[in-house]
Design a protein around this motif. Structure first.
Motif, PDB file in Angstrom:
ATOM      1  N   GLU A   1      -2.924  49.678 -13.942  1.00  0.00           N
ATOM      2  CA  GLU A   1      -2.816  50.636 -12.838  1.00  0.00           C
ATOM      3  C   GLU A   1      -3.106  52.054 -13.318  1.00  0.00           C
ATOM      4  O   GLU A   1      -3.621  52.879 -12.563  1.00  0.00           O
ATOM      5  CB  GLU A   1      -1.422  50.557 -12.228  1.00  0.00           C
ATOM      6  N   ASP A   2      -2.755  52.332 -14.582  1.00  0.00           N
ATOM      7  CA  ASP A   2      -3.035  53.664 -15.130  1.00  0.00           C
ATOM      8  C   ASP A   2      -4.531  53.944 -15.168  1.00  0.00           C
ATOM      9  O   ASP A   2      -4.969  55.079 -14.904  1.00  0.00           O
ATOM     10  CB  ASP A   2      -2.440  53.790 -16.540  1.00  0.00           C
ATOM     11  N   PHE A   3      -5.332  52.931 -15.501  1.00  0.00           N
ATOM     12  CA  PHE A   3      -6.788  53.116 -15.508  1.00  0.00           C
ATOM     13  C   PHE A   3      -7.297  53.410 -14.100  1.00  0.00           C
ATOM     14  O   PHE A   3      -8.120  54.312 -13.894  1.00  0.00           O
ATOM     15  CB  PHE A   3      -7.477  51.875 -16.064  1.00  0.00           C
TER      16      PHE A   3
ATOM     17  N   ALA B   1      -8.398  59.689 -10.028  1.00  0.00           N
ATOM     18  CA  ALA B   1      -8.069  61.115 -10.070  1.00  0.00           C
ATOM     19  C   ALA B   1      -9.240  61.936 -10.597  1.00  0.00           C
ATOM     20  O   ALA B   1      -9.528  63.032 -10.093  1.00  0.00           O
ATOM     21  CB  ALA B   1      -6.833  61.337 -10.940  1.00  0.00           C
ATOM     22  N   PHE B   2      -9.927  61.403 -11.603  1.00  0.00           N
ATOM     23  CA  PHE B   2     -11.088  62.115 -12.160  1.00  0.00           C
ATOM     24  C   PHE B   2     -12.170  62.277 -11.100  1.00  0.00           C
ATOM     25  O   PHE B   2     -12.741  63.360 -10.922  1.00  0.00           O
ATOM     26  CB  PHE B   2     -11.621  61.350 -13.367  1.00  0.00           C
ATOM     27  N   LEU B   3     -12.468  61.195 -10.390  1.00  0.00           N
ATOM     28  CA  LEU B   3     -13.524  61.238  -9.374  1.00  0.00           C
ATOM     29  C   LEU B   3     -13.127  62.112  -8.186  1.00  0.00           C
ATOM     30  O   LEU B   3     -13.988  62.718  -7.538  1.00  0.00           O
ATOM     31  CB  LEU B   3     -13.844  59.821  -8.904  1.00  0.00           C
TER      32      LEU B   3
ATOM     33  N   LYS C   1     -11.294  64.722  -8.522  1.00  0.00           N
ATOM     34  CA  LYS C   1     -11.091  66.065  -9.078  1.00  0.00           C
ATOM     35  C   LYS C   1      -9.651  66.574  -8.877  1.00  0.00           C
ATOM     36  O   LYS C   1      -9.403  67.673  -8.416  1.00  0.00           O
ATOM     37  CB  LYS C   1     -12.091  67.062  -8.474  1.00  0.00           C
ATOM     38  N   ARG C   2      -8.704  65.715  -9.260  1.00  0.00           N
ATOM     39  CA  ARG C   2      -7.286  66.072  -9.213  1.00  0.00           C
ATOM     40  C   ARG C   2      -6.598  65.589 -10.479  1.00  0.00           C
ATOM     41  O   ARG C   2      -7.164  64.802 -11.247  1.00  0.00           O
ATOM     42  CB  ARG C   2      -6.621  65.445  -7.982  1.00  0.00           C
ATOM     43  N   LYS C   3      -5.381  66.051 -10.708  1.00  0.00           N
ATOM     44  CA  LYS C   3      -4.628  65.590 -11.867  1.00  0.00           C
ATOM     45  C   LYS C   3      -4.050  64.209 -11.579  1.00  0.00           C
ATOM     46  O   LYS C   3      -3.560  63.956 -10.485  1.00  0.00           O
ATOM     47  CB  LYS C   3      -3.498  66.576 -12.197  1.00  0.00           C
ATOM     48  N   PRO C   4      -4.079  63.324 -12.574  1.00  0.00           N
ATOM     49  CA  PRO C   4      -3.562  61.965 -12.345  1.00  0.00           C
ATOM     50  C   PRO C   4      -2.044  61.936 -12.329  1.00  0.00           C
ATOM     51  O   PRO C   4      -1.368  62.767 -12.935  1.00  0.00           O
ATOM     52  CB  PRO C   4      -4.098  61.181 -13.541  1.00  0.00           C
ATOM     53  N   ASN C   5      -1.511  60.976 -11.621  1.00  0.00           N
ATOM     54  CA  ASN C   5      -0.085  60.694 -11.608  1.00  0.00           C
ATOM     55  C   ASN C   5       0.106  59.251 -12.072  1.00  0.00           C
ATOM     56  O   ASN C   5       0.168  58.319 -11.283  1.00  0.00           O
ATOM     57  CB  ASN C   5       0.488  60.888 -10.214  1.00  0.00           C
ATOM     58  N   PHE C   6       0.148  59.068 -13.387  1.00  0.00           N
ATOM     59  CA  PHE C   6       0.125  57.730 -13.960  1.00  0.00           C
ATOM     60  C   PHE C   6       1.408  56.972 -13.657  1.00  0.00           C
ATOM     61  O   PHE C   6       2.512  57.479 -13.890  1.00  0.00           O
ATOM     62  CB  PHE C   6      -0.065  57.808 -15.478  1.00  0.00           C
ATOM     63  N   PRO C   7       1.300  55.739 -13.147  1.00  0.00           N
ATOM     64  CA  PRO C   7       2.491  54.940 -12.864  1.00  0.00           C
ATOM     65  C   PRO C   7       3.115  54.316 -14.109  1.00  0.00           C
ATOM     66  O   PRO C   7       4.238  53.826 -14.071  1.00  0.00           O
ATOM     67  CB  PRO C   7       1.974  53.862 -11.907  1.00  0.00           C
TER      68      PRO C   7
END
Length: 260
Positions: free
Chosen positions: A240-242, A248-250, A252-258
């Protein structure tokens, strides 16, 4: 759980483990090693903890060595069992945690203390830190992985010299040798550890655990670290992190890794 020889403080995903035997300069005895194992095991299982920092109480020592009084009269067989059990319970255990462990070395890190710091994933030090493996001055050799990890970190020649001369080196030389990553004042040491931890915590804990396994396998006999990297890289695509990281990259935001 309550501990007699260590303190644990948790704050926003960071756990700080403090070895708390200041009258003994935080020397590692059997009870402390067992408590550290339990603490690391508990923190590894805590999904809220993303980084662990290990340090020593007081201003004089991280860990000034093992508690020699516990094994001064051991037989060869008892000595071998001591080293094997200690490596399995604490030193190898820490090295193979999927949760990153930073050693914040304040003051003396000698013998078992330096071995504990070297088992951590990386090290930072206060400018008054002193490090060494003085075991040969006692007629014994490092038994908690020191003869293996020190050459990995500083090279064979420097490790041979440090171990054979039983010398201590200061923080500046330790940084030059690659033994520690950063040197700062004692007052700013834990602040630097928290700063580094906050950078780590922005990233995928699942990916970090995979990276630790791949890096460690480079140093295992009979194991191809490149193969581990390929397998872990492939496994990452199913997490899920991937999915969150790439989305998030696509977007253009910061990821919120579960963290899964």
């Amino acid at each position: 759980m309550s501990y007699e020889n260590i303190l644990i403080k948790k704050k926003e995903g960071l756990a700080t483990v403090t070895i708390n035997r200041p009258k003994k300069l935080n020397a590692l005895n059997k009870a402390t090693i067992e408590e550290l194992h339990t603490a690391f095991e508990t923190l590894e299982d805590d999904a809220n903890i993303k980084v662990i920092v290990v340090t020593g109480s007081g201003e004089k020592a991280f860990v000034a060595g093992a508690d020699i009084s516990e094994f001064a009269n051991f037989s060869p067989e008892e000595g071998a069992r001591l080293a094997r059990k200690g490596q399995e319970m604490l030193f190898d255990y820490v090295e193979n945690l999927s949760t990153p462990v930073i050693a914040a070395v304040n003051g003396f890190a000698l013998g078992g203390g330096l071995e504990l710091a070297m088992a951590c994933h990386f090290r930072i030090a206060s400018d008054n830190a002193k490090m060494g493996l003085p075991e040969v001055s006692l007629g014994v050799i490092p038994g908690y992985g020191g003869t293996q990890r020190l050459p990995q970190l500083v090279g064979k020649g420097r490790a041979m010299e440090l171990i054979m001369t039983a010398s201590m080196i200061g923080a500046s030389d330790a940084k030059d040798y690659g033994l520690v990553n950063h040197v700062t004042s004692q007052e700013e040491l834990l602040g630097l550890a928290e700063k580094l931890a906050s950078k780590i915590m922005k990233n995928s804990s699942v990916a970090i655990g995979a990276a630790i396994r791949a890096i460690n396998d480079n140093y295992r006999d009979g194991v191809n670290g490149y193969d581990t990297e390929i397998a872990e890289f492939g496994d990452s695509f199913g997490t899920e992190d991937f999915k969150e990281g790439t989305t998030a990259f696509l977007e253009k935001r910061k990821p919120n890794f579960p963290g899964a």
